[in-house]
Design a protein around this motif. Structure first.
Motif, PDB file in Angstrom:
ATOM      1  N   GLY A  49     -10.239 -33.631  43.745  1.00 16.67           N
ATOM      2  CA  GLY A  49      -8.907 -33.730  44.328  1.00 16.67           C
ATOM      3  C   GLY A  49      -8.709 -34.968  45.182  1.00 16.67           C
ATOM      4  N   GLU A  77     -17.286 -37.293  31.565  1.00 20.65           N
ATOM      5  CA  GLU A  77     -16.689 -38.037  32.677  1.00 20.65           C
ATOM      6  C   GLU A  77     -16.851 -39.539  32.484  1.00 20.65           C
ATOM      7  OE1 GLU A  77     -16.773 -38.293  37.574  1.00 20.65           O
ATOM      8  OE2 GLU A  77     -18.093 -36.872  36.527  1.00 20.65           O
ATOM      9  N   VAL A 136      -6.540 -36.953  35.923  1.00 16.77           N
ATOM     10  CA  VAL A 136      -7.474 -35.984  35.342  1.00 16.77           C
ATOM     11  C   VAL A 136      -8.865 -36.197  35.926  1.00 16.77           C
ATOM     12  CG1 VAL A 136      -8.650 -35.262  33.221  1.00 16.77           C
ATOM     13  CG2 VAL A 136      -6.176 -35.652  33.203  1.00 16.77           C
ATOM     14  N   TRP A 137      -9.283 -37.449  36.009  1.00 19.50           N
ATOM     15  CA  TRP A 137     -10.610 -37.746  36.559  1.00 19.50           C
ATOM     16  C   TRP A 137     -10.714 -37.307  38.015  1.00 19.50           C
ATOM     17  CZ3 TRP A 137     -12.253 -42.684  39.299  1.00 19.50           C
ATOM     18  CH2 TRP A 137     -13.619 -42.649  39.573  1.00 19.50           C
ATOM     19  N   LEU A 163      -8.739 -35.290  39.875  1.00 17.80           N
ATOM     20  CA  LEU A 163      -8.433 -33.890  40.197  1.00 17.80           C
ATOM     21  C   LEU A 163      -9.408 -32.917  39.533  1.00 17.80           C
ATOM     22  CD1 LEU A 163      -4.532 -33.962  39.890  1.00 17.80           C
ATOM     23  CD2 LEU A 163      -5.909 -34.106  41.977  1.00 17.80           C
ATOM     24  N   HIS A 164      -9.771 -33.202  38.287  1.00 18.88           N
ATOM     25  CA  HIS A 164     -10.627 -32.261  37.553  1.00 18.88           C
ATOM     26  C   HIS A 164     -12.114 -32.499  37.805  1.00 18.88           C
ATOM     27  CE1 HIS A 164     -11.914 -29.540  34.400  1.00 18.88           C
ATOM     28  NE2 HIS A 164     -12.642 -30.504  33.859  1.00 18.88           N
ATOM     29  N   TYR A 165     -12.531 -33.771  37.767  1.00 18.26           N
ATOM     30  CA  TYR A 165     -13.959 -34.067  37.893  1.00 18.26           C
ATOM     31  C   TYR A 165     -14.394 -34.378  39.325  1.00 18.26           C
ATOM     32  CZ  TYR A 165     -14.401 -34.320  32.815  1.00 18.26           C
ATOM     33  OH  TYR A 165     -14.426 -34.006  31.469  1.00 18.26           O
ATOM     34  N   ARG A 166     -13.499 -34.896  40.159  1.00 17.32           N
ATOM     35  CA  ARG A 166     -13.891 -35.381  41.483  1.00 17.32           C
ATOM     36  C   ARG A 166     -13.340 -34.545  42.631  1.00 17.32           C
ATOM     37  NH1 ARG A 166     -18.161 -36.981  41.744  1.00 17.32           N
ATOM     38  NH2 ARG A 166     -18.525 -36.425  39.585  1.00 17.32           N
TER      39      ARG A 166
END
Length: 212
Positions: A31, A183, A23-24, A26-29
């Motif tokens: 990919g 995050e 999740v971290w 792919l969603h925040y960083r």
């Protein structure tokens, strides 16, 4: 608490850490991609492979060897193969972070995280080679070396977790995240899940060793 209960908790925290890490990243960083032109996507290969290989798969290998009731040779082969996969993933993960450093003009091996991580990787390779000699050696040698091999494997798992914790701290500082951001909380929960995975792997093995 019986070893089956602690095994379930180890698996719970292991998979939880994997999900939170994805999740971290792919969603925040943005990919995960080794061949990307975006240095951050290249970097993200590193934490994913190092956790999946050197912590999650190593934990599975340790629990398989001590807790699965199958023939010794089969159990030891699975144990060795999971560690070999971890080494291959680790090599790719380390190459990814060196590639990232080249892309953003950062000095290599400058942090405590990198010292602990590379030291753990080198010792892990020696442990694996020693395990092969241990596997095919005489029975007397296996009996005498077994406690050292087991203790070394458990120590290396904690060293890998220590490397992960310092890696999260490095990345947190580099990204200049604010304490109240979602995050930040996600990173903290991921790190805690990784730590608890290692703790319950160790407890499970200890309880299984003493027949609980």
């Amino acid at each position: 608490m019986r070893s089956s209960s602690t095994l379930a908790l180890a698996q719970l925290f292991g998979f939880l850490a994997l999900i939170l890490l994805l999740v971290w990243l792919l969603h925040y960083r943005g990919g995960i991609e080794y061949d990307s032109e975006d240095p951050d996507r290249v970097f993200n290969v590193h934490p994913f492979l190092m956790y999946f290989g050197f912590i999650f798969l190593v934990g599975q290998a340790i629990m398989t060897h001590h807790m699965v009731t199958i023939e010794w040779t089969t159990r030891k082969t699975i144990h060795a193969m999971l560690h070999l996969i971890a080494i291959v993933l680790g090599i790719v993960g380390i190459c990814a972070v060196f590639k990232y450093h080249d892309m953003v003009n950062l000095v290599d091996v400058y942090s405590l995280h990198s010292w602990i991580g590379l030291g753990t990787f080198c010792l892990f390779g020696l442990q694996w080679l020693g395990g092969l000699m241990f596997m095919f050696g005489a029975r007397e040698s296996r009996v005498s070396m077994s406690p050292w091999h087991i203790a070394g494997g458990r120590a290396l798992l904690y060293m890998a977790i220590c490397a992960a914790m310092t890696g999260f701290m490095n990345r947190y500082a580099m990204l200049k995240l604010l304490p109240h951001q979602r995050e930040t909380h996600l990173i903290n929960f991921t790190a805690l899940a990784i730590l608890l995975f290692g703790v319950f792997v160790d407890i499970s093995v200890g309880l299984a060793h003493y027949g609980h």
